[in-house]
Design a protein around this motif. Structure first.
Motif, PDB file in Angstrom:
ATOM      1  N   ALA A  23     -89.366 -85.525 -94.326  1.00  0.00           N
ATOM      2  CA  ALA A  23     -90.259 -84.923 -93.847  1.00  0.00           C
ATOM      3  C   ALA A  23     -91.684 -86.100 -93.825  1.00  0.00           C
ATOM      4  O   ALA A  23     -92.728 -86.343 -92.710  1.00  0.00           O
ATOM      5  N   LEU A  42     -90.395 -83.846 -85.953  1.00  0.00           N
ATOM      6  CA  LEU A  42     -89.807 -83.447 -87.093  1.00  0.00           C
ATOM      7  C   LEU A  42     -88.715 -82.054 -87.128  1.00  0.00           C
ATOM      8  O   LEU A  42     -88.287 -83.006 -87.976  1.00  0.00           O
ATOM      9  N   LEU A  46     -85.696 -83.518 -88.722  1.00  0.00           N
ATOM     10  CA  LEU A  46     -84.908 -83.113 -90.276  1.00  0.00           C
ATOM     11  C   LEU A  46     -83.376 -82.608 -89.871  1.00  0.00           C
ATOM     12  O   LEU A  46     -82.152 -82.634 -90.926  1.00  0.00           O
ATOM     13  N   VAL A  62     -90.512 -75.717 -87.434  1.00  0.00           N
ATOM     14  CA  VAL A  62     -91.841 -76.796 -87.983  1.00  0.00           C
ATOM     15  C   VAL A  62     -92.893 -75.800 -86.550  1.00  0.00           C
ATOM     16  O   VAL A  62     -92.963 -75.483 -85.135  1.00  0.00           O
ATOM     17  N   ILE A  87     -92.997 -75.537 -92.685  1.00  0.00           N
ATOM     18  CA  ILE A  87     -91.404 -76.085 -92.310  1.00  0.00           C
ATOM     19  C   ILE A  87     -89.958 -75.453 -92.806  1.00  0.00           C
ATOM     20  O   ILE A  87     -90.385 -75.261 -94.089  1.00  0.00           O
TER      21      ILE A  87
END
Length: 99
Positions: A23, A42, A46, A62, A87
């Motif tokens: 992250a 993001l 991930l 997110v 997150i």
């Protein structure tokens, strides 16, 4: 350096550290002028990282303001924030449906 906070987790330390690193690297390497695109990228980053390293069925949410209630596999939940971006990363077990 971005400020981070662990909010909830039952994830082993090595997985948490990998998620934090991934992250941070992503947020450090992308411009902050398009926040919505940055958050979506993001989440995808991930999810892909954890799917490829630890098997499929990882999910990632997110945002800056959301609520969630999820069922997750034991040891597969991480909820944290970095620089006011929240997150939620979690793994679910998938079982075939009986017809």
């Amino acid at each position: 350096m971005l400020e981070s906070e662990l909010l909830n987790s039952d994830m082993p330390l090595h997985l948490k550290n990998r998620a934090f690193r991934c992250a941070r690297q992503h947020l450090d390497s992308t411009p902050s002028n398009k926040l919505n695109s940055r958050r979506l990228a993001l989440a995808l980053s991930l999810k892909k990282e954890f799917d490829s390293s630890y098997g499929p069925t990882w999910h990632c949410i997110v945002g800056t303001n959301f609520e969630s209630y999820v069922t997750h596999s034991i040891g597969g939940l991480l909820y944290f924030s970095i620089d006011k971006i929240y997150i939620l990363l979690f793994k679910i077990a998938v079982e075939p449906l009986d017809h």
